[in-house]
Design a protein around this motif. Structure first.
Motif, PDB file in Angstrom:
ATOM      1  N   PRO B 240      27.970 -20.918  14.152  1.00 32.61           N
ATOM      2  CA  PRO B 240      26.593 -21.137  13.827  1.00 32.61           C
ATOM      3  C   PRO B 240      25.989 -21.985  15.038  1.00 32.61           C
ATOM      4  N   ASP B 241      24.782 -22.155  15.359  1.00 30.20           N
ATOM      5  CA  ASP B 241      24.097 -22.937  16.509  1.00 30.20           C
ATOM      6  C   ASP B 241      24.088 -24.195  16.130  1.00 30.20           C
ATOM      7  N   SER B 242      24.184 -24.773  14.899  1.00 29.93           N
ATOM      8  CA  SER B 242      23.943 -26.117  14.476  1.00 29.93           C
ATOM      9  C   SER B 242      24.663 -26.321  13.441  1.00 29.93           C
ATOM     10  N   GLY B 243      25.189 -27.678  13.133  1.00 25.19           N
ATOM     11  CA  GLY B 243      25.656 -28.076  11.892  1.00 25.19           C
ATOM     12  C   GLY B 243      25.921 -29.736  11.809  1.00 25.19           C
ATOM     13  N   THR B 244      26.827 -30.038  10.872  1.00 29.04           N
ATOM     14  CA  THR B 244      27.161 -31.532  10.841  1.00 29.04           C
ATOM     15  C   THR B 244      28.617 -31.780  11.075  1.00 29.04           C
ATOM     16  N   GLN B 245      29.184 -30.615  10.757  1.00 29.88           N
ATOM     17  CA  GLN B 245      30.711 -30.671  10.855  1.00 29.88           C
ATOM     18  C   GLN B 245      31.444 -29.649  11.464  1.00 29.88           C
ATOM     19  N   ARG B 246      32.491 -29.865  12.120  1.00 34.75           N
ATOM     20  CA  ARG B 246      33.276 -29.018  12.975  1.00 34.75           C
ATOM     21  C   ARG B 246      34.338 -28.286  11.981  1.00 34.75           C
ATOM     22  N   VAL B 247      34.739 -27.070  12.361  1.00 30.10           N
ATOM     23  CA  VAL B 247      36.014 -26.370  11.784  1.00 30.10           C
ATOM     24  C   VAL B 247      37.411 -26.831  11.871  1.00 30.10           C
ATOM     25  N   LEU B 248      37.925 -26.814  10.952  1.00 31.57           N
ATOM     26  CA  LEU B 248      39.647 -27.178  11.081  1.00 31.57           C
ATOM     27  C   LEU B 248      40.157 -25.901  10.393  1.00 31.57           C
ATOM     28  N   ARG B 249      41.401 -25.573  11.183  1.00 35.27           N
ATOM     29  CA  ARG B 249      41.924 -24.467  10.709  1.00 35.27           C
ATOM     30  C   ARG B 249      43.602 -24.827  10.569  1.00 35.27           C
ATOM     31  N   GLY B 250      44.195 -24.277   9.445  1.00 36.07           N
ATOM     32  CA  GLY B 250      45.515 -23.940   9.818  1.00 36.07           C
ATOM     33  C   GLY B 250      46.306 -25.091   8.632  1.00 36.07           C
ATOM     34  N   GLY B 251      45.528 -25.794   7.907  1.00 37.66           N
ATOM     35  CA  GLY B 251      46.464 -26.926   7.028  1.00 37.66           C
ATOM     36  C   GLY B 251      47.178 -27.670   7.741  1.00 37.66           C
ATOM     37  N   SER B 252      47.915 -28.324   6.818  1.00 39.79           N
ATOM     38  CA  SER B 252      48.786 -29.506   7.544  1.00 39.79           C
ATOM     39  C   SER B 252      49.908 -29.788   6.368  1.00 39.79           C
ATOM     40  N   PHE B 253      50.793 -30.854   6.789  1.00 35.10           N
ATOM     41  CA  PHE B 253      51.986 -31.073   6.039  1.00 35.10           C
ATOM     42  C   PHE B 253      51.566 -31.721   4.824  1.00 35.10           C
TER      43      PHE B 253
END
Lengths: 45, 288
Positions: B240-253
């Motif tokens: 998107p052109d704007s937003g308040t949060q950025r994408v995180l991918r892949g999960g974690s431990f």
């Protein structure tokens, strides 16, 4: 503090989220504290 | 490239794939559907996430201070915490396993009593999206788009749940670092780790990438919008052109089916660009 080991049965998806909340959530959750950076962390409430 | 960014690269060929949740595992609210065709131009990508050693080179050359250092605190998983009780600033009530810890930063990922000594080959964590941007500018690189990340994570497999296929275990062995046991209080460590494993641990995917799922979340360039897939372009979607949060991918431990099954190719999460935590890092991309 009691830490739940299972999500509530009627929990909304976001409640089941184990991921860390945003930075601001920690300020809202705790009392005012001075920080190492010399900034006063204020209670969002 | 003249910077100190010296991580091994994989060349990802241009091509098309079907992006999104093929297996019905995702939370509806995350927006992993609808499935949609995407075409991606060729790019290069780090075969593993940026390590503590690589990030240290960046800091030594630039004097950069991360946001967690400037704010004076960051998010630490409770079982990994190393510090004094007075270092704990708060515990959000819906996720009390996350502590806001004074003195937690990339050099002290589990709190002021921790260090990265001997952990040079482990992913750097406690870095925000903004910190990752600063690193990328220094490195002459950028963060992957969400579509590039998923395309690379799939490793050439079509519609698979994981980078190696649909089954979690490979020949009966763990191939990613997630949670085993009762989250968030007891980890049986069947995969060998409570927190982050070395960045090149486990078997790589078909493109030679290590641990796109599990271990640490990875920041992507895009703003997050759960409805984005309903109208995203098919050619190199950039978010998107704007937003308040950025994408995180892949999960974690920390991922476990009882709470969060986001250790999959298509899984999406998000956080504000100034947030950092002990289970999130990043990898970079560039021209082929």
């Amino acid at each position: 503090m009691s830490i739940p080991t299972e999500p509530a049965a009627d929990a909304a998806p976001e409640v089941r989220d184990c991921c860390a909340p945003g930075r601001a959530a920690f300020l809202a959750a705790g009392p005012a504290q001075p920080t190492d950076a010399g900034v006063t962390v204020t209670d969002a409430d | 490239m003249t910077s100190g960014h010296r991580l091994p690269q994989a060349a990802i060929p241009s091509g098309s794939f079907v992006m999104g949740d093929h297996t019905g595992d995702g939370f509806v609210g995350d927006g992993e559907t609808p499935l949609h065709d995407v075409r991606i131009d060729a790019f290069s990508i780090d075969t593993h996430t940026v390590t503590n050693s690589a990030f240290e080179r960046f800091v030594q050359e630039t004097g950069y201070r991360t946001e967690s250092e400037l704010f004076g605190y960051s998010a630490v998983f409770h079982l990994a915490f190393q510090g004094e009780e007075e270092d704990i600033l708060g515990r959000p009530p819906q996720t009390p396993w996350w502590l806001g810890v004074r003195g937690a930063d990339w050099r002290h990922p589990a709190g002021p009593g921790s260090s990265i000594d001997g952990l040079g080959d482990v992913p750097v964590v406690q870095v925000s999206w903004n910190d990752a941007q600063a690193y990328c500018r220094w490195a002459g690189r950028r963060l992957p788009s969400e579509a590039e990340w998923e395309y690379a994570s799939r490793g050439g497999l079509e519609g698979a749940r994981f980078p190696w296929g649909d089954e979690l275990l490979v020949d009966g062995e763990w191939n990613c670092n997630i949670w085993q046991g009762d989250f968030p209080t007891a980890n049986t460590l069947e995969d060998g780790y409570l927190t982050a494993a070395p960045a090149e641990h486990y078997r790589p995917n078909g493109y030679g990438l290590f641990q796109t799922v599990g271990n640490v979340w990875e920041w992507c360039q895009d703003w997050y919008d759960p409805a984005y897939y309903t109208h995203s372009p098919s050619e190199n979607p950039g978010g998107p052109d704007s937003g308040t949060q950025r994408v995180l991918r892949g999960g974690s431990f920390l991922c476990h089916d009882s709470y969060c099954n986001r250790y999959r190719n298509s899984a999406r999460s998000q956080n504000t660009p100034d947030s950092a935590m002990s289970n999130a890092g990043f990898r970079t991309v560039g021209t082929p």
